[in-house]
Design an enzyme around this catalytic site. Structure first.
Site, PDB file in Angstrom:
ATOM      1  CG  ASN A   9      -1.618   1.414   1.614  1.00 29.87           C
ATOM      2  OD1 ASN A   9      -1.904   2.061   0.549  1.00 29.87           O
ATOM      3  ND2 ASN A   9      -2.383   1.594   2.597  1.00 29.87           N
ATOM      4  CD1 TRP A  10       3.776   1.047  -2.719  1.00 29.37           C
ATOM      5  CD2 TRP A  10       3.671   2.365  -4.714  1.00 29.37           C
ATOM      6  NE1 TRP A  10       4.512   0.654  -3.696  1.00 29.37           N
ATOM      7  CE2 TRP A  10       4.511   1.246  -4.888  1.00 29.37           C
ATOM      8  CE3 TRP A  10       3.473   3.194  -5.812  1.00 29.37           C
ATOM      9  CZ2 TRP A  10       4.969   0.890  -6.192  1.00 29.37           C
ATOM     10  CZ3 TRP A  10       4.170   3.019  -6.955  1.00 29.37           C
ATOM     11  CH2 TRP A  10       4.991   2.079  -7.118  1.00 29.37           C
ATOM     12  CE  LYS A  11      -0.419   3.488   4.554  1.00 25.68           C
ATOM     13  NZ  LYS A  11      -0.273   3.689   5.942  1.00 25.68           N
ATOM     14  CG  HIS A  94      -6.046   2.223   5.201  1.00 24.02           C
ATOM     15  ND1 HIS A  94      -5.573   3.346   6.067  1.00 24.02           N
ATOM     16  CD2 HIS A  94      -4.925   1.326   5.165  1.00 24.02           C
ATOM     17  CE1 HIS A  94      -4.265   2.905   6.466  1.00 24.02           C
ATOM     18  NE2 HIS A  94      -3.919   1.715   5.802  1.00 24.02           N
ATOM     19  CD  GLU A  96      -2.854   5.884   6.652  1.00 26.00           C
ATOM     20  OE1 GLU A  96      -2.997   5.773   5.321  1.00 26.00           O
ATOM     21  OE2 GLU A  96      -1.900   5.415   7.318  1.00 26.00           O
ATOM     22  CD  GLU A 164      -3.418  -2.195   7.775  1.00 25.48           C
ATOM     23  OE1 GLU A 164      -2.360  -2.462   6.914  1.00 25.48           O
ATOM     24  OE2 GLU A 164      -4.036  -1.381   7.203  1.00 25.48           O
ATOM     25  N   GLY A 170       2.265   2.922  10.489  1.00 22.58           N
ATOM     26  CA  GLY A 170       3.373   3.946  10.442  1.00 22.58           C
ATOM     27  C   GLY A 170       3.990   4.369  11.456  1.00 22.58           C
ATOM     28  CB  SER A 209       5.144  -1.116  12.278  1.00 20.80           C
ATOM     29  OG  SER A 209       4.781   0.126  12.341  1.00 20.80           O
ATOM     30  N   GLY A 230       2.776  -1.053   4.156  1.00 22.29           N
ATOM     31  CA  GLY A 230       2.856   0.283   3.810  1.00 22.29           C
ATOM     32  C   GLY A 230       4.116   0.925   3.804  1.00 22.29           C
ATOM     33  N   GLY A 231       4.525   1.555   4.719  1.00 29.27           N
ATOM     34  CA  GLY A 231       6.080   2.139   4.178  1.00 29.27           C
ATOM     35  C   GLY A 231       7.199   1.274   3.918  1.00 29.27           C
TER      36      GLY A 231
HETATM   37  P1  PGA Z   1       2.735   0.533   7.617  1.00 27.34           P
HETATM   38  O1  PGA Z   1       1.362   1.065   6.858  1.00 27.34           O
HETATM   39  O2  PGA Z   1       3.115  -0.647   7.018  1.00 27.34           O
HETATM   40  O3  PGA Z   1       3.467   1.819   6.990  1.00 27.34           O
HETATM   41  O4  PGA Z   1       2.670   0.665   8.988  1.00 27.34           O
HETATM   42  C1  PGA Z   1       0.452  -0.228   6.882  1.00 27.34           C
HETATM   43  C2  PGA Z   1      -1.052   0.293   6.339  1.00 27.34           C
HETATM   44  O5  PGA Z   1      -1.447   1.430   6.655  1.00 27.34           O
HETATM   45  O6  PGA Z   1      -1.421  -0.418   5.567  1.00 27.34           O
END
Ligand code: PGA
Length: 248
Positions: A9-11, A94, A96, A164, A170, A209, A230-231
């Site tokens: 997930n590149w956001k 998600h 966010e 999650e 993050g 994470s 994500g990251g």
């Molecule tokens: P993260 O994000 O790996 O940067 O914690 C995961 C996500 O939001 O899907």
């Protein structure tokens, strides 16, 4: 048997040229991964480039989608538009989106309904905040996210639920793999109560994470079938290293 699923997930990251660079490096590094479903979810603007470079080597996913099929919805994107870019997966709910854009379980249910109707494979995200966890509400919150999110729906065989925990996203503070397993088992049994078949076929992912250093500990859990990254997915080499931690 549930086929493992690993999703990047590149956001809101990467321009089209950065997407092209990443895709070329990813293709250079990635091994044969027939035993796994691999999905990359770039921003909408990166979908076409990623498809052009990676072709059938990865599945494309979207990070969000609107619940109507077309019309006067400024700034939104439809299932058909995503399908026309080569998407087969869509991340819905998600945290966010829930926190920054006020998406509730009712909205997420409407989006899931359209995804299922249009044959996009949904990835439903659930998870508790730190405050909910400290107040011992984590199980109640997740049960509600599942029940309300899935009300009246029958998700397809290849769909997934991503656990999650919001406090792990993050932050560099991942859930303990044993705790993630306990929650994945809870999610599976809740799904089984909604529909017996879901117990067996739903793929449950951990997200929050995930890194090269901890991925194997999550993949080793009985009820965890992959990860939403994500990251650590923003660097092609790092993402490939995470994929290699799956014992396929
Ligand atoms: P993260 O994000 O790996 O940067 O914690 C995961 C996500 O939001 O899907």
């Amino acid at each position: 048997m549930r086929k493992p699923l690993i999703i990047a997930n590149w956001k809101m990251n990467k321009t089209i040229s950065e997407t092209e660079q990443y895709a070329q490096e990813f293709l250079r590094l990635i091994d044969d991964t027939e035993q796994l479903d691999l999905v990359i979810c770039p921003p909408f603007t990166g979908l076409e480039k990623l498809k052009a470079v990676c072709k059938e080597q990865v599945n494309l996913g979207a990070q969000n989608m609107f619940w109507e099929v077309s019309g006067a919805y400024t700034g939104e994107i439809s299932a058909d538009m995503l399908l026309s870019c080569g998407c087969s997966y869509v991340i819905l709910g998600h945290s966010e989106r829930r926190q920054l854009f006020n998406e509730n379980n009712y909205i997420i249910n409407s989006k899931l309904r359209i995804a299922i109707e249009k044959n996009l494979i949904p990835v439903l995200c659930v998870g508790e905040t730190l405050q909910q966890r400290e107040n011992k509400l984590a199980y109640d919150v997740i049960r509600e996210q599942l029940r309300e999110g899935l009300a009246g729906l029958e998700p397809p065989g290849r769909w997934a639920v991503a656990y999650e925990p919001v406090w792990a996203i993050g932050t560099g503070v991942n859930a303990h793999p044993d705790d993630a397993q306990t929650m994945a088992m809870f999610i599976r049994s809740e799904l089984g109560m909604l529909n017996k078949a879901l117990y067996d076929y739903t793929r449950i992912l951990y997200g929050g994470s995930v890194t090269e250093n901890n991925a194997a500990d999550f993949f080793a859990q009985a009820d965890i079938d992959g990860a939403l990254v994500g990251g650590a997915s923003l660097n092609a080499a790092t993402f490939v290293n995470i994929i290699r931690k799956y014992n396929y």
